[in-house]
Design an enzyme around this catalytic site. Structure first.
Site, PDB file in Angstrom:
ATOM      1  CE1 TYR A  49     -13.481   3.661  -8.571  1.00 38.41           C
ATOM      2  CE2 TYR A  49     -15.728   2.982  -9.046  1.00 38.41           C
ATOM      3  CZ  TYR A  49     -14.546   2.812  -8.356  1.00 38.41           C
ATOM      4  OH  TYR A  49     -14.433   1.789  -7.445  1.00 38.41           O
TER       5      TYR A  49
ATOM      6  CG  ASN B 221      -8.099  -3.859  -2.933  1.00 40.32           C
ATOM      7  OD1 ASN B 221      -9.313  -3.921  -3.064  1.00 40.32           O
ATOM      8  ND2 ASN B 221      -7.524  -3.068  -2.034  1.00 40.32           N
TER       9      ASN B 221
ATOM     10  CB  ILE C 220     -17.982  -2.441   0.360  1.00 41.68           C
ATOM     11  CG1 ILE C 220     -18.359  -3.347  -0.823  1.00 41.68           C
ATOM     12  CG2 ILE C 220     -17.346  -3.243   1.488  1.00 41.68           C
ATOM     13  CD1 ILE C 220     -19.407  -4.396  -0.514  1.00 41.68           C
TER      14      ILE C 220
ATOM     15  CE  LYS D 186     -12.124   0.262  -9.582  1.00 39.44           C
ATOM     16  NZ  LYS D 186     -11.050  -0.594  -9.032  1.00 39.44           N
TER      17      LYS D 186
ATOM     18  CG  ASP E 121       2.679   5.179  -6.901  1.00 38.44           C
ATOM     19  OD1 ASP E 121       1.666   4.687  -7.443  1.00 38.44           O
ATOM     20  OD2 ASP E 121       3.065   6.342  -7.119  1.00 38.44           O
ATOM     21  CB  VAL E 122      -0.261   0.099  -8.039  1.00 35.33           C
ATOM     22  CG1 VAL E 122      -0.430  -0.696  -6.756  1.00 35.33           C
ATOM     23  CG2 VAL E 122      -1.339   1.179  -8.170  1.00 35.33           C
TER      24      VAL E 122
ATOM     25  CG  ASP F 241      -2.191   0.820   1.006  1.00 35.84           C
ATOM     26  OD1 ASP F 241      -2.089   2.017   0.659  1.00 35.84           O
ATOM     27  OD2 ASP F 241      -3.284   0.253   1.159  1.00 35.84           O
TER      28      ASP F 241
ATOM     29  CB  THR G  92     -14.373   0.564   2.990  1.00 40.45           C
ATOM     30  OG1 THR G  92     -14.499   1.599   2.008  1.00 40.45           O
ATOM     31  CG2 THR G  92     -14.872  -0.754   2.416  1.00 40.45           C
TER      32      THR G  92
END
Length: 270
Positions: A156, A90, A191, A160, A63-64, A37, A193
């Site tokens: 977004y 994720n 969800i 996705k 950092d992806v 993360d 979160t």
């Protein structure tokens, strides 16, 4: 027996929410989990939770968007365990904004993290999984917003939706290679979160992780309120609900599934 005994996993965005629940669930089922993360404090907390429960885990800041960092993370896993079996892509962000108001850098940032990050994870995990010689599982986290459009979430939805079809194409590539790697996507609905506390009161709203329903000018939204008005079950899901679906896709119980979409949304898309 634990369903994932002896397997090794990477979970990006594991510092909170769905990522944390997934890392904990995979470890509970016997997997050694590398949590990554950009949120160091959150990632280290997840790492600690797994260790406290008797599981095996490591943590790396990541950092992806950085290809070099993906190479390093995968190399660290291979050095420590000699294999990689599971990748859960994720990490992601969401921006609630009308297209006509969206700065180009906001658009590009979502694409980079939500889509390019998934591409990079798959690109560098697949050769490592293949070295193990027994196949594996890649689970890419999309969203119900990757299945249907939502006003104010066009960027977004684009990312996705891209994850959804990228997953299907990659599943066919791996099937053609006969490498035993299955690639599936998960599509969470609303969800509960920490994402909801990150929605600002107006202006440019940045929300991280999950389905991301942002309303410009609104206060932080209650996931139960949103779910009650949109999901037939009438309440928000928990991160563990998504994590259990991911464990299923990572395990041999889903051995004949690839290129599939696992929708966990309380009936939202029904």
């Amino acid at each position: 027996m634990k369903r994932l005994e002896g397997r090794v996993a990477i979970v990006s965005g594991g510092g909170s929410g769905i990522g944390r629940a997934t890392a904990v669930a995979l470890a509970r089922e016997g997997a050694a989990v590398m949590v990554t993360d950009i949120d160091v404090a959150g990632g280290e907390e997840t790492h600690g939770l797994i260790q406290a429960a008797g599981g095996h885990a490591g943590f790396r800041e990541q950092d992806v968007v950085s290809e070099d960092r993906w190479i390093e993370v995968v190399a660290d896993v291979m050095d420590a365990h000699g294999r990689l079996d599971i990748l859960v892509n994720n990490a992601g962000i969401g921006t609630g904004m009308l297209v006509t108001d969206m700065p180009l850098d906001f658009w590009n940032r979502q694409l980079a993290i939500n889509l390019t990050g998934v591409f990079l994870g798959c690109k560098h995990a697949i050769p490592a999984i293949r070295k193990g010689g027994r196949g594996g599982a890649i689970i890419n986290i999309s969203s119900v917003a990757g299945l249907e459009g939502a006003a104010g979430l066009a960027g977004y939805c684009a990312t996705k939706g891209g994850v959804r079809l990228f997953t299907k194409a990659l599943a066919k590539e791996c099937a053609m290679a006969r490498d035993g790697i299955r690639v599936n996507s998960v599509h969470p609905g609303i969800i509960d979160t920490p994402i909801w506390t990150k929605i600002d009161q107006g202006g440019l709203q940045q929300i991280s992780e999950g389905v991301g329903v942002a309303q410009p000018g609104a206060n932080a939204l209650s996931p139960d309120l949103i779910a009650a008005t949109g999901a037939p079950l009438g309440y928000a899901g928990q991160p563990e609900d998504i994590a259990e679906g991911i464990v299923f896709l990572a395990s041999d119980a889903s051995r004949y599934m690839t290129g599939s979409e696992l929708v966990i949304d309380g009936g939202w898309t029904a």
